[in-house]
Scaffold this active site. Structure first.
Site, short mmCIF file in Angstrom:
data_model
loop_
_atom_site.label_atom_id
_atom_site.label_comp_id
_atom_site.label_asym_id
_atom_site.label_seq_id
_atom_site.Cartn_x
_atom_site.Cartn_y
_atom_site.Cartn_z
N TYR A 257 80.48 38.64 -9.41
CA TYR A 257 79.49 37.80 -8.76
C TYR A 257 80.08 37.11 -7.53
O TYR A 257 81.16 36.53 -7.60
CB TYR A 257 78.97 36.74 -9.74
CG TYR A 257 78.23 37.33 -10.92
CD1 TYR A 257 77.08 38.09 -10.73
CD2 TYR A 257 78.69 37.14 -12.22
CE1 TYR A 257 76.40 38.62 -11.81
CE2 TYR A 257 78.01 37.67 -13.31
CZ TYR A 257 76.87 38.42 -13.09
OH TYR A 257 76.19 38.96 -14.16
N PRO A 258 79.37 37.14 -6.41
CA PRO A 258 79.87 36.54 -5.16
C PRO A 258 79.64 35.03 -5.12
O PRO A 258 78.90 34.50 -4.30
CB PRO A 258 79.06 37.26 -4.08
CG PRO A 258 77.74 37.54 -4.75
CD PRO A 258 78.08 37.84 -6.19
N LYS A 259 80.32 34.32 -6.04
CA LYS A 259 80.07 32.89 -6.23
C LYS A 259 81.02 32.05 -5.38
O LYS A 259 82.22 32.32 -5.32
CB LYS A 259 80.24 32.51 -7.71
CG LYS A 259 79.22 33.17 -8.63
CD LYS A 259 79.27 32.59 -10.02
CE LYS A 259 78.17 33.19 -10.90
NZ LYS A 259 78.05 32.52 -12.20
N VAL A 260 80.45 31.03 -4.75
CA VAL A 260 81.21 30.04 -4.01
C VAL A 260 80.67 28.65 -4.36
O VAL A 260 79.62 28.51 -4.99
CB VAL A 260 81.14 30.28 -2.48
CG1 VAL A 260 81.76 31.61 -2.11
CG2 VAL A 260 79.70 30.20 -2.00
N ARG B 47 83.83 35.34 -10.50
CA ARG B 47 84.59 36.11 -9.51
C ARG B 47 85.68 36.96 -10.17
O ARG B 47 85.89 38.11 -9.78
CB ARG B 47 85.21 35.17 -8.48
CG ARG B 47 84.20 34.41 -7.64
CD ARG B 47 84.89 33.53 -6.61
NE ARG B 47 85.62 34.32 -5.63
CZ ARG B 47 85.11 34.75 -4.47
NH1 ARG B 47 83.87 34.43 -4.13
NH2 ARG B 47 85.83 35.48 -3.65
#
Length: 247
Positions: free
Chosen positions: A113-116, A108
Site C-alpha cells: 500500500y502506498p501509505k504516507v 508499506r
C-alpha cells in the site's frame, strides 16, 4: 539477543516492533467514497502499465476505522483510478494518507500500500458528511455528501468495497538497485455491510507538490456512497514482475 531470536523477529526496533504480528479485523469501518471523472491523459499518466485505463473514473475515499485489531481507531484517505488487468476490472491505488504510524509501516513493509503520513478527518457537520485531508498544515482535499439521503443496495455496496485493488511494490537493496519491483493485487474479503447510503456530493482538490491529488482534476461527479462495514484484508499477491520483463 541471540541470532535465532533475531531471525524470529519480523521488523524493527527488535525490542518494540513498529507493528504487531496480527491479522487485522476492521470493525465499523466507515467509508465516504466520491467517484468522479477526470482527464483521460491525466489518469493514464499516473497509472503504470500493464494496467489499462478505459474510462477515467477516480475514487476519492475517506475511511474512519472504527476499531482495528492491534491498531485501534484511525483515519485514512486515498485516491484510486479505475483500471483493468487481464480483463478484470479493478482500481489502482495512487496514494493513501494515514494518521497511524503502525498502519503506515505494515502497509508499506508487508503489503504494497502506498501509505504516507497525513491528517484525514471524517465527520458530520449540520446535514452533511464531511471528509477533509491535510498534508502538513495545508488542506489538499475537501469532500461533502448529503447525509443519508437514499439507501444503497447492500449487494451494490459490497461489490464496491470488494473491487480488486492494484499497487506497486518496491524492495530496494543497499546499493539502491531494485530487488523487487512488482505489480500486486489484493481484495477485501469477509465483508458485512452494516449501513449503505448514496446522495449528492462535491469534491475540491488543492494543489500540493507532495500530495498531488489535484493532478487528477475533478471534471464531473459521477456518484457518492457512505458505507459502514466490518471486513478483513485479503492476501497480497504479485501479478506482474517489472524486473523480469525488463530482462
Amino acid at each position: 539477543m541471540r541470532a535465532d531470536e533475531v531471525r524470529q523477529r519480523y521488523t524493527t526496533p527488535l525490542t518494540a516492533p513498529a507493528y504487531a504480528p496480527a491479522i487485522p479485523r476492521f470493525t465499523n469501518r466507515e467509508y465516504l467514497n466520491i467517484y468522479y471523472r477526470t482527464d483521460f491523459e491525466a489518469a493514464r499518466a499516473v497509472t503504470p502499465e500493464p494496467l489499462v485505463v478505459e474510462d477515467p473514473i477516480v475514487r476519492f475515499e475517506l475511511m474512519n476505522m472504527g476499531d482495528v485489531t492491534a491498531y485501534g481507531p484511525y483515519v485514512e484517505a486515498g485516491q484510486a483510478v479505475a483500471v483493468s488487468f487481464d480483463g478484470e476490472r479493478g482500481e489502482y491505488l495512487t496514494a493513501m494518507y494515514v494518521d497511524n504510524f503502525p498502519a503506515i509501516a505494515i502497509g508499506r513493509e508487508i503489503n504494497a500500500y502506498p501509505k504516507v503520513l497525513g491528517t484525514p478527518r471524517l465527520y458530520v457537520d449540520q446535514a452533511a458528511l464531511v471528509g477533509t485531508l491535510d498534508y502538513g498544515s495545508l488542506r489538499v482535499a475537501t469532500a461533502t455528501m448529503g447525509y443519508k439521503h437514499h439507501a444503497l443496495d447492500p449487494d451494490e455496496a459490497r461489490a464496491s468495497v470488494t473491487v480488486p485493488t492494484y499497487a506497486v511494490k518496491y524492495v530496494v537493496g543497499y546499493d539502491a538497485t531494485r530487488r523487487v519491483c512488482e505489480l500486486t493485487r489484493t481484495q477485501i474479503e469477509d465483508v458485512t455491510v452494516i449501513e449503505a447510503w448514496t446522495g449528492p456530493a462535491r469534491l475540491q482538490l488543492f494543489e500540493h507538490v507532495l500530495a498531488p491529488l489535484a493532478d487528477l482534476p475533478v471534471r464531473e461527479i459521477v456518484s457518492a456512497t457512505h458505507i459502514v462495514t466490518d471486513l478483513s484484508l485479503g492476501p497480497v499477491r504479485p501479478v506482474y514482475d517489472y524486473l523480469a520483463e525488463s530482462g
